[in-house]
Design a protein around this motif. Structure first.
Motif, PDB file in Angstrom:
ATOM      1  N   ASP A 108      75.762   7.233 -30.269  1.00 44.71           N
ATOM      2  CA  ASP A 108      75.978   6.523 -31.590  1.00 44.71           C
ATOM      3  C   ASP A 108      77.539   6.721 -32.175  1.00 44.71           C
ATOM      4  O   ASP A 108      78.091   6.061 -32.633  1.00 44.71           O
ATOM      5  CB  ASP A 108      75.049   7.152 -32.757  1.00 44.71           C
ATOM      6  N   THR A 128      68.219   6.730 -27.807  1.00 44.10           N
ATOM      7  CA  THR A 128      69.876   7.173 -27.005  1.00 44.10           C
ATOM      8  C   THR A 128      69.963   8.493 -27.332  1.00 44.10           C
ATOM      9  O   THR A 128      69.328   9.026 -28.636  1.00 44.10           O
ATOM     10  CB  THR A 128      70.591   6.193 -27.772  1.00 44.10           C
ATOM     11  N   ARG A 137      67.681   2.596 -29.856  1.00 45.07           N
ATOM     12  CA  ARG A 137      67.703   3.569 -30.736  1.00 45.07           C
ATOM     13  C   ARG A 137      67.144   4.863 -29.901  1.00 45.07           C
ATOM     14  O   ARG A 137      66.969   6.058 -30.006  1.00 45.07           O
ATOM     15  CB  ARG A 137      66.622   3.600 -31.714  1.00 45.07           C
ATOM     16  N   ALA A 194      61.998   0.513 -30.254  1.00 45.27           N
ATOM     17  CA  ALA A 194      63.141   1.596 -30.516  1.00 45.27           C
ATOM     18  C   ALA A 194      63.973   1.636 -29.058  1.00 45.27           C
ATOM     19  O   ALA A 194      64.949   1.881 -29.166  1.00 45.27           O
ATOM     20  CB  ALA A 194      62.722   2.947 -30.828  1.00 45.27           C
ATOM     21  N   ARG A 197      74.954   1.990 -25.976  1.00 45.47           N
ATOM     22  CA  ARG A 197      73.570   2.648 -26.648  1.00 45.47           C
ATOM     23  C   ARG A 197      72.347   2.637 -25.707  1.00 45.47           C
ATOM     24  O   ARG A 197      71.375   3.613 -25.781  1.00 45.47           O
ATOM     25  CB  ARG A 197      73.382   2.286 -27.930  1.00 45.47           C
ATOM     26  N   ALA A 222      72.476  10.964 -29.239  1.00 41.31           N
ATOM     27  CA  ALA A 222      73.228  10.859 -30.487  1.00 41.31           C
ATOM     28  C   ALA A 222      74.427  10.526 -30.318  1.00 41.31           C
ATOM     29  O   ALA A 222      75.439   9.825 -30.866  1.00 41.31           O
ATOM     30  CB  ALA A 222      72.908  12.128 -31.395  1.00 41.31           C
ATOM     31  N   SER A 247      65.812  -1.957 -28.733  1.00 43.14           N
ATOM     32  CA  SER A 247      66.919  -1.896 -29.912  1.00 43.14           C
ATOM     33  C   SER A 247      68.348  -0.620 -29.740  1.00 43.14           C
ATOM     34  O   SER A 247      69.228  -0.880 -30.277  1.00 43.14           O
ATOM     35  CB  SER A 247      66.532  -1.533 -31.178  1.00 43.14           C
TER      36      SER A 247
END
Length: 384
Positions: free
Chosen positions: A26, A21, A19, A14, A101, A23, A17
């Motif tokens: 995103d 992070t 993830r 995670a 990210r 929000a 990749s």
């Protein structure tokens, strides 16, 4: 939907990749993709814009480099172990959407280790001629053990205690006994515990007995050296509320051991130690185990800011625009200037390539980083 896991640990997949992070990154990606915008930027990781005089030791660079690897960016940074008191420690250049990210994890990879390495260096310099070990991984989430121990070593400590962390970073953990071992044998049976330890552990394990479980430190120290042949050291970990004048206790133990011919048996101290106590006790003790002072260090408050877009200097309010260079002057000064201007006379440029087009171009050697921190501490008058 929440995925049930036995431990509350974000997996490496995670993190890699993106993830792991916040929000709003995103949302940032969604907005940029919708607008078909992906500007070429220069972004810098910095803590303070102007000199503070409060130097810190850069750590965590290996993890940060591997996080950015594989993304089409060029990255320059200070070397691991370099001291700084302001300005950027890292510069990233490339399409913004390629690393947006990753910001949350990147800052975490740098912030927490830098705080720990900085406090480890302070402890190291407080007792420069003593053995100083890292005992602090019990104070943090176990998933952070390897980061804590590597950062402690980078700051100059001599050894670590966390077994799994040692396996991750390629260093053997050390340690002898807790009070629990002595307690398991019962009050009055301390000799049985010490002898069991001596008989059970490998020959290469230092013979160090804990000598403050039930009775006076002097009493247990004398009993320990008489019970175990070839004892290397005794350790005192007396609870602070029962210590009294700890320096006088250590001096008394040293006197009584010497008086009985055990002047070759060292005295090792642990339990709530910080640089002030190390300075106070370094002339009466041979070594120290430092725990929470190092592992619980405040993270360095880094931020990542875009300072150039498509070749034009930019910055939000309170930040300095434009790509920067960082220097160490011959007098030990930390200087920051615009990268397209000449640097100070007789100054060393500190930024070095870290990644080129997503490929790591630097090696990470822990001993080299630790040596750099110690040498640079002298250059900038860090510590005492």
């Amino acid at each position: 939907m929440t995925k049930e896991t036995p431990f509350d640990i974000v997996p490496p997949s995670a993190i890699a990749s993106g993830r792991a992070t916040d929000a709003y990154f995103d949302r940032t990606m969604e907005a940029l993709e919708h607008a078909e915008k992906n500007p070429h930027v220069v972004a810098e990781v910095s803590a303070d814009q102007f000199p503070t005089g409060d130097f810190a030791v850069l750590a965590g660079l290996k993890d940060a480099a591997h996080l950015l690897a594989g993304h089409p960016v060029d990255v320059d940074s200070l070397p691991e172990g370099q001291l700084f008191d302001h300005g950027p420690v890292m510069r990233i250049e490339g399409p913004y959407r390629e690393f947006a990210r990753l910001e949350t994890a990147l800052l975490g990879f740098l912030s927490h280790p830098t705080g720990i390495a900085t406090n480890a260096l302070r402890a190291r310099l407080a007792a420069p001629d003593s053995t100083v070990l890292s005992f602090g991984s019990r104070h943090v989430h176990p998933s952070l053990g390897a980061m804590v121990e590597r950062s402690a070593l980078l700051g100059g400590l001599d050894g670590i205690s966390n077994v799994a962390a040692g396996e991750v970073i390629g260093r053997e953990a050390g340690g002898t006994m807790p009070h629990a071992l002595v307690i398991c044998f019962g009050r009055g049976n301390q000799e049985d515990a010490w002898r069991a330890f001596d008989e059970a552990v490998p020959d290469e394990t230092p013979r160090v007995t804990l000598c403050d479980t039930y009775s006076d430190e002097v009493d247990e120290a004398i009993r320990a050296v008489e019970a175990v042949d070839g004892l290397d050291s005794i350790r005192l970990d007396t609870t602070s509320s029962r210590r009294g004048d700890f320096r006088r206790i250590v001096q008394e133990v040293r006197w009584e051991l010497d008086a009985r011919g055990y002047d070759d048996v060292g005295i090792f101290l642990s339990g709530g130690l910080d640089p002030a106590t190390l300075r106070e006790l370094r002339d009466v003790a041979d070594g120290f185990g430092v725990g929470g002072y190092v592992s619980n260090a405040d993270p360095k408050d880094f931020a990542l800011d875009i300072v150039e877009i498509d070749g034009e200097p930019v910055a939000k309010r309170g930040k300095l625009s434009g790509e920067k260079a960082v220097y160490r002057t011959a007098a030990g000064g930390h200087e920051v200037g615009l990268a397209d201007r000449p640097g100070p006379t007789d100054a060393e440029s500190l930024f070095e390539p870290l990644l080129r087009d997503g490929e790591i171009v630097r090696e990470f050697d822990l001993e080299t980083a630790a040596s750099r921190a110690r040498q640079d501490a002298d250059a900038v008058d860090f510590g005492e």
